[in-house]
Motif scaffolding. Structure first.
Motif, PDB file in Angstrom:
ATOM      1  N   SER A   1     -31.518 -19.959-102.825  1.00 34.00           N
ATOM      2  CA  SER A   1     -32.165 -20.868-103.769  1.00 34.00           C
ATOM      3  C   SER A   1     -32.084 -22.298-103.256  1.00 34.00           C
ATOM      4  O   SER A   1     -31.164 -22.669-102.519  1.00 34.00           O
ATOM      5  CB  SER A   1     -31.488 -20.746-105.141  1.00 34.00           C
ATOM      6  OG  SER A   1     -31.832 -21.829-105.967  1.00 34.00           O
TER       7      SER A   1
ATOM      8  N   ARG B   1     -31.538 -24.758-105.176  1.00 35.64           N
ATOM      9  CA  ARG B   1     -30.637 -25.506-106.054  1.00 35.64           C
ATOM     10  C   ARG B   1     -29.292 -25.655-105.364  1.00 35.64           C
ATOM     11  O   ARG B   1     -28.706 -24.696-104.874  1.00 35.64           O
ATOM     12  CB  ARG B   1     -30.455 -24.794-107.402  1.00 35.64           C
ATOM     13  CG  ARG B   1     -31.766 -24.716-108.195  1.00 35.64           C
ATOM     14  CD  ARG B   1     -31.554 -23.938-109.478  1.00 35.64           C
ATOM     15  NE  ARG B   1     -32.805 -23.763-110.192  1.00 35.64           N
ATOM     16  CZ  ARG B   1     -33.229 -24.570-111.151  1.00 35.64           C
ATOM     17  NH1 ARG B   1     -32.489 -25.590-111.487  1.00 35.64           N
ATOM     18  NH2 ARG B   1     -34.383 -24.363-111.736  1.00 35.64           N
TER      19      ARG B   1
ATOM     20  N   GLU C   1     -26.265 -23.559-106.782  1.00 36.48           N
ATOM     21  CA  GLU C   1     -26.501 -22.184-107.189  1.00 36.48           C
ATOM     22  C   GLU C   1     -26.526 -21.244-105.987  1.00 36.48           C
ATOM     23  O   GLU C   1     -27.116 -21.551-104.956  1.00 36.48           O
ATOM     24  CB  GLU C   1     -27.825 -22.069-107.950  1.00 36.48           C
ATOM     25  CG  GLU C   1     -27.801 -22.786-109.292  1.00 36.48           C
ATOM     26  CD  GLU C   1     -29.079 -22.558-110.071  1.00 36.48           C
ATOM     27  OE1 GLU C   1     -29.993 -21.930-109.518  1.00 36.48           O
ATOM     28  OE2 GLU C   1     -29.145 -22.997-111.233  1.00 36.48           O
TER      29      GLU C   1
ATOM     30  N   GLY D   1     -27.313 -17.090-105.498  1.00 40.61           N
ATOM     31  CA  GLY D   1     -27.791 -15.952-106.271  1.00 40.61           C
ATOM     32  C   GLY D   1     -27.094 -14.645-105.929  1.00 40.61           C
ATOM     33  O   GLY D   1     -26.205 -14.576-105.075  1.00 40.61           O
TER      34      GLY D   1
ATOM     35  N   ASP E   1     -28.925 -11.809-105.054  1.00 41.36           N
ATOM     36  CA  ASP E   1     -29.867 -10.923-104.356  1.00 41.36           C
ATOM     37  C   ASP E   1     -29.218 -10.346-103.097  1.00 41.36           C
ATOM     38  O   ASP E   1     -28.455 -11.028-102.415  1.00 41.36           O
ATOM     39  CB  ASP E   1     -31.125 -11.698-103.968  1.00 41.36           C
ATOM     40  CG  ASP E   1     -31.973 -12.072-105.177  1.00 41.36           C
ATOM     41  OD1 ASP E   1     -31.442 -12.051-106.291  1.00 41.36           O
ATOM     42  OD2 ASP E   1     -33.154 -12.393-104.992  1.00 41.36           O
TER      43      ASP E   1
ATOM     44  N   ASP F   1     -30.501  -7.049-107.200  1.00 39.96           N
ATOM     45  CA  ASP F   1     -30.320  -8.401-107.739  1.00 39.96           C
ATOM     46  C   ASP F   1     -29.320  -8.333-108.886  1.00 39.96           C
ATOM     47  O   ASP F   1     -29.544  -7.625-109.880  1.00 39.96           O
ATOM     48  CB  ASP F   1     -31.649  -8.957-108.235  1.00 39.96           C
ATOM     49  CG  ASP F   1     -31.542 -10.409-108.706  1.00 39.96           C
ATOM     50  OD1 ASP F   1     -30.450 -10.991-108.603  1.00 39.96           O
ATOM     51  OD2 ASP F   1     -32.565 -10.949-109.167  1.00 39.96           O
TER      52      ASP F   1
ATOM     53  N   HIS G   1     -26.372 -17.011-111.093  1.00 44.91           N
ATOM     54  CA  HIS G   1     -26.550 -17.840-109.904  1.00 44.91           C
ATOM     55  C   HIS G   1     -25.253 -18.612-109.672  1.00 44.91           C
ATOM     56  O   HIS G   1     -25.193 -19.830-109.838  1.00 44.91           O
ATOM     57  CB  HIS G   1     -27.729 -18.803-110.077  1.00 44.91           C
ATOM     58  CG  HIS G   1     -29.060 -18.125-110.134  1.00 44.91           C
ATOM     59  ND1 HIS G   1     -29.585 -17.618-111.307  1.00 44.91           N
ATOM     60  CD2 HIS G   1     -29.960 -17.843-109.161  1.00 44.91           C
ATOM     61  CE1 HIS G   1     -30.766 -17.071-111.046  1.00 44.91           C
ATOM     62  NE2 HIS G   1     -31.015 -17.187-109.756  1.00 44.91           N
TER      63      HIS G   1
ATOM     64  N   GLY H   1     -37.557 -13.175-107.033  1.00 40.71           N
ATOM     65  CA  GLY H   1     -37.788 -14.558-106.637  1.00 40.71           C
ATOM     66  C   GLY H   1     -39.009 -14.742-105.769  1.00 40.71           C
ATOM     67  O   GLY H   1     -39.529 -15.857-105.649  1.00 40.71           O
TER      68      GLY H   1
ATOM     69  N   ARG I   1     -36.831 -21.952-106.461  1.00 39.40           N
ATOM     70  CA  ARG I   1     -35.741 -22.132-107.425  1.00 39.40           C
ATOM     71  C   ARG I   1     -34.841 -20.904-107.518  1.00 39.40           C
ATOM     72  O   ARG I   1     -33.762 -20.968-108.093  1.00 39.40           O
ATOM     73  CB  ARG I   1     -36.314 -22.461-108.809  1.00 39.40           C
ATOM     74  CG  ARG I   1     -37.012 -23.807-108.876  1.00 39.40           C
ATOM     75  CD  ARG I   1     -37.455 -24.125-110.283  1.00 39.40           C
ATOM     76  NE  ARG I   1     -38.421 -23.146-110.769  1.00 39.40           N
ATOM     77  CZ  ARG I   1     -38.935 -23.184-112.004  1.00 39.40           C
ATOM     78  NH1 ARG I   1     -38.540 -24.119-112.846  1.00 39.40           N
ATOM     79  NH2 ARG I   1     -39.811 -22.285-112.390  1.00 39.40           N
ATOM     80  N   ASP I   2     -35.290 -19.772-106.954  1.00 38.28           N
ATOM     81  CA  ASP I   2     -34.501 -18.548-107.005  1.00 38.28           C
ATOM     82  C   ASP I   2     -34.337 -18.035-105.587  1.00 38.28           C
ATOM     83  O   ASP I   2     -35.165 -18.297-104.706  1.00 38.28           O
ATOM     84  CB  ASP I   2     -35.215 -17.511-107.875  1.00 38.28           C
ATOM     85  CG  ASP I   2     -34.269 -16.402-108.320  1.00 38.28           C
ATOM     86  OD1 ASP I   2     -33.075 -16.475-107.966  1.00 38.28           O
ATOM     87  OD2 ASP I   2     -34.736 -15.477-109.007  1.00 38.28           O
ATOM     88  N   ASP I   3     -33.226 -17.320-105.337  1.00 39.48           N
ATOM     89  CA  ASP I   3     -33.058 -16.738-104.006  1.00 39.48           C
ATOM     90  C   ASP I   3     -33.980 -15.531-103.865  1.00 39.48           C
ATOM     91  O   ASP I   3     -34.430 -14.937-104.853  1.00 39.48           O
ATOM     92  CB  ASP I   3     -31.600 -16.360-103.741  1.00 39.48           C
ATOM     93  CG  ASP I   3     -30.979 -15.575-104.882  1.00 39.48           C
ATOM     94  OD1 ASP I   3     -31.574 -15.540-105.971  1.00 39.48           O
ATOM     95  OD2 ASP I   3     -29.909 -14.994-104.682  1.00 39.48           O
TER      96      ASP I   3
END
Length: 685
Positions: free
Chosen positions: A474, A476, A479, A481, A483, A501, A505, A627, A670-672
């Motif tokens: 990610s 961020r 954070e 994740g 995954d 997943d 996070h 993601g 924003r997400d892995d």
């Protein structure tokens, strides 16, 4: 005593003038009285006279008729007029008590006349009460205004302001002096080129425009600009002026100029602290340094670059390498060099600033920046921008010099003075708290990512097929994740693929991910004789729930067996996005197999399903995490459609390049994201 009803007989020495008939004054608006004889008997008064003095007895001397009034000056006037027959009037208004109370003011004259009562004096009086009152009010107002003016002069002399007057013809006058003591130059009577010599070059245009706008609108003039003081440094001043309008025309402007350098610095400090909040919240350390550089441009410098030291804890005296992580320039300068994340060896001057931990000012001629201060690419930009000064400032966080800031002034801007260097240093050091937090978050993120990458082993070589996987964390800062992906060969030569997943996070999600991955790998390997992925996931669900490994997780487990030149796939899906099958030719499809089973760690007693599909040579099986396709607020189907389109456009690429291409179209970072691609080799037997 003569009778009032009978005229006085005169002899041959009678006055040659004709007799006056006093009754003609009965309705006159001014006051008339007539006296006769040397004793000044009152023989006539008109209505206006009686309105002021009341009814007075006729036939008696004036002294007796006006016994209640001071009569000596008036009787003396009557004696003089009667004696020499010359008209006269009193120079000053006389004050009497009016019939309704209060003072009445009147002026009067006396003229020699002849009437049927003989020789006498005609007295005319005019009420001047209103004029006298107005005069007195004007005198009082004048005195008050004069007193106010004295107070204002005393007030402006007591404050630290320069007060001036500007006229429409361009002339200027200094009422309260101070310009020469502030600038070292005498006050100029016009706003000419010599006057502008002490104004900061970057502020001249704005100052002139503010004055023109105020003159056009006939409104208040207000401007903040920098003026060179007697010690050669520039200080911020504020000027305000208001127009003086007379009969619709501006006759002059009166204004005041005051030194606001201290207030300006305090305001800049407050602005920096407000920006520090944004620095703290930024998801990247580079953004934090970029925000810090933007604080000093353009107020303190035309451009600012920040170089992050590669090893802040190095031994002193050795070489120093750094990476440019931020650069900001004011509009109008050449484009800044691109951020290539390249490491540079810093020269001797930069190393000395780092070692001594204090800012240094370097001045030079245009197109001749000093060697060893900044990397070659930055020196080339300074030459192109016609820089004439460079201030090197160490950025100290937690007692260590972690970065070096380089602030440049370019073009015709005056070189920085001592006060500006001190303020620049203070500004950069004020940001050490949020920057320290950003650096700490970056270190935490790097540790977590290192842990997560250690748990994600590389894919094994698969005879007769291509296999690749990619993981992208990610964006961020704080954070990490949950995954993961996994691929391993089973004892019988078949292949197991897994992607999953874990919700969350943070480090807990990463730890849970590692445990689930290891447990699934062990169960699948130990029961390789069972080619039923549903049974594998059922055992994993039971163990993970019982051991409280994770609160919630999705996963796909695929078992691939070579079969007749292709591969036979069996899979079970625990609440995860379905795999994407990309044929060698033709339209892609999602291997949904109906409704997906529920995620892990929800209800281990629920049955799970195994699905089957043949993978022909040249086909590509793509496993991915959400993601790659999910955008908050958007229906998942749109993300899946985007993925299918991107996969079709890149299916001619090798599987490793295909994974890279798919990661490149991830929505927002924003997400892995994890991607796993498997493709049977078309040339395999």
């Amino acid at each position: 005593m003569e009778s009032l009803g009978a005229p006085v007989e005169e002899g041959d020495g009678a006055h040659p003038n004709p007799e006056l008939t006093p009754e003609v004054f009965d309705q006159a608006v001014f006051m008339i009285a007539l006296t006769a004889g040397p004793e000044h008997r009152l023989v006539y008064s008109n209505e206006a006279f009686r309105g002021l003095f009341g009814d007075r007895p006729h036939g008696v001397p004036v002294r007796e008729a006006f016994g209640d009034e001071p009569a000596d000056p008036f009787l003396a006037l009557l004696d003089q007029v009667y004696a020499d027959t010359t008209a006269r009037r009193l120079a000053a208004p006389r004050v009497v008590a009016g019939p309704g109370g209060g003072e009445r003011h009147f002026i009067h004259s006396a003229s020699p006349v002849r009437s049927r009562y003989g020789r006498g004096v005609l007295v005319a009086l005019v009420d001047a009460t209103a004029e006298v009152s107005a005069t007195r009010r004007a005198e009082l107002l004048s005195d008050q205004r004069l007193e106010t003016l004295h107070r204002y002069e005393a007030l402006v002399s007591a404050v630290s302001q320069m007060v001036w007057v500007a006229r429409p013809d361009g002339s200027m006058t200094e009422l309260v002096e101070g310009w020469e003591s502030f600038t070292g130059q005498p006050w100029r009577s016009a706003m000419d080129a010599g006057w502008f010599e002490v104004i900061h070059p970057l502020d001249v245009d704005g100052l002139v425009e503010a004055w023109r706008r105020a003159a056009a609108d006939r409104g208040m003039f207000e401007a903040v600009f920098r003026v060179r003081s007697t010690d050669g440094d520039y200080r911020h001043v504020q000027s305000r002026a208001v127009p003086v309008v007379c009969e619709g025309e501006v006759v002059e402007w009166i204004g005041a100029t005051s030194d606001i350098e201290d207030q300006w610095r305090n305001r800049l400090r407050e602005e920096l602290m407000a920006r520090a909040v944004a620095v703290t919240d930024t998801p990247h350390m580079d953004d934090a340094f970029m925000a810090m550089a933007a604080v000093v441009v353009p107020d303190l410098a035309d451009a600012c670059a920040i170089f992050l030291l590669t090893d802040p804890d190095r031994a002193p005296g050795g070489s120093v390498s750094a990476t440019r992580v931020a650069s900001v320039a004011r509009p109008g300068l050449p484009p800044l060099p691109p951020m290539l994340r390249q490491e540079y060896l810093l020269g001797a001057r930069a190393r000395r600033v780092i070692a001594e931990r204090r800012p240094t000012l370097l001045t030079f001629e245009p197109h001749a920046p000093p060697q060893g201060a900044v990397p070659t690419v930055s020196a080339a930009w300074l030459s192109e921008a016609e820089a004439t000064a460079l201030t090197l400032v160490p950025v100290i966080i937690d007692g260590r010099v972690v970065a070096l800031a380089a602030a440049a002034v370019c073009g015709g801007r005056p070189r920085p003075d001592r006060a500006y260097i001190e303020l620049l240093h203070e500004v950069l050091q004020l940001a050490q708290v949020p920057l320290g937090q950003s650096l700490e978050l970056q270190r935490t993120r790097q540790v977590a990512l290192a842990l997560q990458r250690a748990l994600l082993t590389s894919t094994p070589p698969v005879p007769g097929a291509g296999l690749a996987a990619r993981y992208q964390p990610s964006s961020r800062t704080a954070e990490v994740g949950g995954d993961w992906f996994d691929a391993f060969l089973l004892p019988d030569g078949s292949l197991a693929l897994t992607i999953g997943d874990v919700a969350g996070h943070d480090l807990a999600a990463a730890t849970g991910m590692g445990q689930l991955r290891s447990m699934l790998r062990a169960i699948a390997y130990a029961h390789s004789d069972r080619h039923a992925p549903a049974e594998i996931l059922a055992e994993l669900d039971l163990a993970a729930t019982g051991l409280d490994v994770a609160a919630f997780a999705t996963v796909i487990h695929v078992h691939l067996v070579p079969s007749g030149g292709g591969w036979q796939a069996a899979w079970s899906n625990a609440g995860h996005p379905p795999p994407l099958l990309l044929p060698a030719s033709g339209a892609p499809c999602l291997l949904s197999g109906g409704e997906a089973d529920i995620p892990l760690c929800v209800d281990p007693a629920r049955p799970r399903t195994t699905h089957h599909r043949r993978i022909d040579p040249g086909d590509t099986l793509v496993l991915f995490t959400d993601g790659l396709v999910e955008i908050p607020g958007e229906h998942l189907a749109r993300g899946l459609d985007r993925l299918a389109a991107a996969a079709v456009a890149a299916r001619h690429l090798p599987v490793d390049e295909l994974c890279e291409r798919l990661l490149g179209q991830a929505p927002d970072g924003r997400d892995d994201v994890a991607v796993l691609a498997f493709r049977p080799d078309p040339a395999a037997p």
